[in-house]
Design a protein around this motif. Sequence first.
Motif, PDB file in Angstrom:
ATOM      1  N   UNK A  36       0.835  -1.201   0.000  1.00  0.00           N
ATOM      2  CA  UNK A  36       0.000   0.000   0.000  1.00  0.00           C
ATOM      3  C   UNK A  36       0.870   1.252   0.000  1.00  0.00           C
ATOM      4  N   UNK A  37       0.610   2.147  -0.954  1.00  0.00           N
ATOM      5  CA  UNK A  37       1.443   3.330  -1.156  1.00  0.00           C
ATOM      6  C   UNK A  37       0.752   4.610  -0.724  1.00  0.00           C
ATOM      7  N   UNK A  38       1.565   5.523  -0.163  1.00  0.00           N
ATOM      8  CA  UNK A  38       1.229   6.942  -0.107  1.00  0.00           C
ATOM      9  C   UNK A  38       2.053   7.619  -1.187  1.00  0.00           C
ATOM     10  N   UNK A  39       1.416   8.326  -2.086  1.00  0.00           N
ATOM     11  CA  UNK A  39       2.105   9.024  -3.177  1.00  0.00           C
ATOM     12  C   UNK A  39       2.284  10.477  -2.765  1.00  0.00           C
ATOM     13  N   UNK A  40       3.541  10.898  -2.654  1.00  0.00           N
ATOM     14  CA  UNK A  40       3.885  12.223  -2.132  1.00  0.00           C
ATOM     15  C   UNK A  40       4.227  13.140  -3.295  1.00  0.00           C
ATOM     16  N   UNK A  41       3.331  14.074  -3.606  1.00  0.00           N
ATOM     17  CA  UNK A  41       3.499  14.964  -4.749  1.00  0.00           C
ATOM     18  C   UNK A  41       2.575  14.548  -5.875  1.00  0.00           C
ATOM     19  N   UNK A  42       1.755  15.483  -6.336  1.00  0.00           N
ATOM     20  CA  UNK A  42       0.723  15.141  -7.324  1.00  0.00           C
ATOM     21  C   UNK A  42       0.843  15.996  -8.574  1.00  0.00           C
ATOM     22  N   UNK A  43       2.083  16.130  -9.072  1.00  0.00           N
ATOM     23  CA  UNK A  43       2.302  16.818 -10.335  1.00  0.00           C
ATOM     24  C   UNK A  43       1.899  15.951 -11.513  1.00  0.00           C
TER      25      UNK A  43
END
Length: 354
Positions: free
Chosen positions: A23-30
């Motif tokens: 399970x991932x947390x994606x840091x930065x949504x560019x």
Amino acid sequence: MTLELPTRFERDWDRPVSDAPLRFAVIGLGGFARNTALPCIEESDYCETTAVVSGSPEKAAEVASEFDAEHALTYEEYADGVGSEDYDAVYVVTPNALHLPHVETAADLEKAVLCEKPLEADADRAERLVEVCEDAGVPLMTAYRMQAARSIRWIRRQVADGLIGDPVQIHGEFSYPLLANGGDPNQWRIDPDLSGGAALMDIGIYPINTARYVLDADPVAARGTTHNPDPAFEGVDEHVAAQLEFPDAVTASCTASFGASVASRFAITGTEGRIVVESVFGVDDACHLTIDVDGSHLEGTVAAPHEVSEEFDYFATAVLTEMGLAPDGRHGLTDVQIAEAVYESAEEGTRVEL
């Protein structure tokens, strides 16, 4: 020798993964996260996104809804550990100079880290990032998708098995016109404080790292030249050329440009043959392969799955099984040190030993 072109590339690292998904947390949504990474996590075999993190609460909420993530977090909420019980790993895809604080948080939370390349905007910060993960005992992988790409892994095996004899020269090129068709001249990729450089740090890293990976060796010296004829690139490199010296007199010529026509090519020449792969550094699902050995000439397009989905599954497999994790943080740190040597050489006009 019977020379055959592969009909498809297979995973050479796949194994049973009983504890998936990671399970991932994606840091930065560019743009890359939203248009490429998050869809690839959805398409992967062993991963899912459970948290997304942005400086904009509105963007985080929108992206969380789009990709069915449980948590839409601000950077402050992420730093405070909100929702951390619902993810196992973080994928850091912010501008280069912002990687360190987000990785520090992940280390404090004891989460595995997949950090985009280059690890940081300079070698001192990259080394600190690596040390933070080592001190916390958390896995850290530098996000070099080329090392998970089936085509490059296949080429590495052929070189190691002696298909082209002893390697002699590598030529790698990656370019595209960053500011064409309304490209933003204020974007972070050409802000030296956020990127640490421009063409070299963003796309020149690809042929440099692929050369290291295919040769299974690190350069001992570097020479470099940079140019920035477009005023929009003031203070950073629009064009870069790096000449790397490897052990055993092997050389690699690596070029990158944000002001040239599209090019994406990697070639390795040995004492007995040559392998060339084109459309190699993008995220296309196929590549054109050319092999010349012993008077035989083969070429064709070989299909492969999306490199970013492969990268996430490779990382998840390494974290969830006993498979060793590579490229690790120290490997990524070396590339930042190489980049600094190329910039030093370009400024001083000298050969820089590594």
